[in-house]
Design a protein around this motif. Sequence first.
Motif, PDB file in Angstrom:
ATOM      1  N   ALA A  31       0.832  -1.212   0.000  1.00 56.17           N
ATOM      2  CA  ALA A  31       0.000   0.000   0.000  1.00 56.17           C
ATOM      3  C   ALA A  31       0.861   1.254   0.000  1.00 56.17           C
ATOM      4  CB  ALA A  31      -0.926   0.006   1.209  1.00 56.17           C
ATOM      5  N   GLY A  32       2.125   1.133   0.457  1.00 55.89           N
ATOM      6  CA  GLY A  32       3.039   2.261   0.423  1.00 55.89           C
ATOM      7  C   GLY A  32       3.506   2.778   1.767  1.00 55.89           C
ATOM      8  N   TYR A  33       3.147   2.091   2.855  1.00 52.95           N
ATOM      9  CA  TYR A  33       3.562   2.544   4.184  1.00 52.95           C
ATOM     10  C   TYR A  33       5.055   2.305   4.409  1.00 52.95           C
ATOM     11  CZ  TYR A  33      -1.240   3.382   5.595  1.00 52.95           C
ATOM     12  OH  TYR A  33      -2.510   3.895   5.690  1.00 52.95           O
ATOM     13  N   ASP A  34       5.641   3.182   5.226  1.00 57.37           N
ATOM     14  CA  ASP A  34       7.049   3.052   5.588  1.00 57.37           C
ATOM     15  C   ASP A  34       7.250   2.120   6.775  1.00 57.37           C
ATOM     16  OD1 ASP A  34       8.017   5.155   3.701  1.00 57.37           O
ATOM     17  OD2 ASP A  34       6.859   6.480   5.019  1.00 57.37           O
ATOM     18  N   GLY A  35       6.246   2.041   7.630  1.00 58.72           N
ATOM     19  CA  GLY A  35       6.396   1.247   8.839  1.00 58.72           C
ATOM     20  C   GLY A  35       5.069   0.909   9.465  1.00 58.72           C
ATOM     21  N   VAL A  36       5.144   0.221  10.595  1.00 58.80           N
ATOM     22  CA  VAL A  36       3.939  -0.173  11.318  1.00 58.80           C
ATOM     23  C   VAL A  36       4.108   0.124  12.803  1.00 58.80           C
ATOM     24  CG1 VAL A  36       3.143  -1.945   9.721  1.00 58.80           C
ATOM     25  CG2 VAL A  36       4.808  -2.554  11.480  1.00 58.80           C
ATOM     26  N   GLU A  37       2.979   0.361  13.446  1.00 62.55           N
ATOM     27  CA  GLU A  37       2.914   0.471  14.893  1.00 62.55           C
ATOM     28  C   GLU A  37       2.125  -0.745  15.369  1.00 62.55           C
ATOM     29  OE1 GLU A  37       2.122   4.031  18.008  1.00 62.55           O
ATOM     30  OE2 GLU A  37       0.447   3.609  16.660  1.00 62.55           O
ATOM     31  N   PHE A  38       2.754  -1.558  16.188  1.00 61.05           N
ATOM     32  CA  PHE A  38       2.161  -2.822  16.607  1.00 61.05           C
ATOM     33  C   PHE A  38       1.148  -2.628  17.731  1.00 61.05           C
ATOM     34  CE2 PHE A  38       6.120  -4.164  14.631  1.00 61.05           C
ATOM     35  CZ  PHE A  38       5.732  -5.298  13.930  1.00 61.05           C
ATOM     36  N   VAL A  39       0.236  -3.585  17.829  1.00 58.95           N
ATOM     37  CA  VAL A  39      -0.633  -3.729  18.989  1.00 58.95           C
ATOM     38  C   VAL A  39      -0.662  -5.230  19.272  1.00 58.95           C
ATOM     39  CG1 VAL A  39      -2.697  -3.662  17.509  1.00 58.95           C
ATOM     40  CG2 VAL A  39      -2.913  -3.287  19.984  1.00 58.95           C
ATOM     41  N   GLY A  57      10.148  -4.936   3.993  1.00 58.22           N
ATOM     42  CA  GLY A  57      10.643  -3.582   3.761  1.00 58.22           C
ATOM     43  C   GLY A  57      10.028  -2.540   4.668  1.00 58.22           C
ATOM     44  N   LEU A  58       9.381  -2.998   5.730  1.00 52.25           N
ATOM     45  CA  LEU A  58       8.772  -2.098   6.702  1.00 52.25           C
ATOM     46  C   LEU A  58       9.668  -1.894   7.910  1.00 52.25           C
ATOM     47  CD1 LEU A  58       5.150  -3.557   6.731  1.00 52.25           C
ATOM     48  CD2 LEU A  58       5.762  -1.281   5.895  1.00 52.25           C
TER      49      LEU A  58
END
Length: 251
Positions: A31-39, A57-58
């Motif tokens: 989708a194009g995101y650079d990263g994630v914030e986990f839960v 690649g995140l």
Amino acid sequence: MTNLKVALQLYTLRDYDQEDFAAKLGKVREAGYDGVEFVGFADISAEAMKAMLEKSGLEAMGSHTRVEELMDHLDEVIAYNQVIGSSYIVIPYYKIESMEDVHSLVDIVKEMGPKIKAAGMDLLYHNHYHEFTNEFGDKPILEMLREATTEAELGFEIDMFWTTHADREPVGVMEHFGSRCKTVHVKDMVNKEGKEMTEVGTGILDLKGIIEKAKSLGYKWVVVEQDRIKIDGYESVKISLDHVKAMLEDH
């Protein structure tokens, strides 16, 4: 001014938890995101999660972690987040109904914040609506937390939806918190009457102003989140990101 990166709070895609986690990360990156914030980490080891992130690649922007988990397993939480490369450990919610609750939370973050800071990360607090009110004191709860702690002990992840829900102006709140606010949840609202969530850039929030202020304050990340989605989740997070990216490219 900084080059802002955009993360997705994975709570947004909780309806897809039955999917292979690596596949979910791949779709977020697609989708194009650079990263994630986990839960939560879906019972996946830190080493395996790190490998999944690298393959997709995140980056790991951070993780939402319950206070109880921090109190009972702080060393393990720190170690896990260090392995995956998190910048932030975030308290997602704390029930505050009295001054005793405020003091309790302050005591907790004063103990844990410096330990997390020493490990190379920041402890943040993520707000909802109730922190902008206070039925037992003369200042909003969020302001009390800010005044009772130092930047080394606690930073903030201000949620733009709940800020608007409380009839506060998001950019003004970001300005007021200054360097104490490290990142924001970019979450949009259809209108103030119904207070219904919608894809970022399709509602009433001043997305342009929020992005400009995030850049001027030196944020490294902004985080897209939507608690309630009416369309396909992956389509939703792509729409939100496209609007954020359009603002980033304009400035």
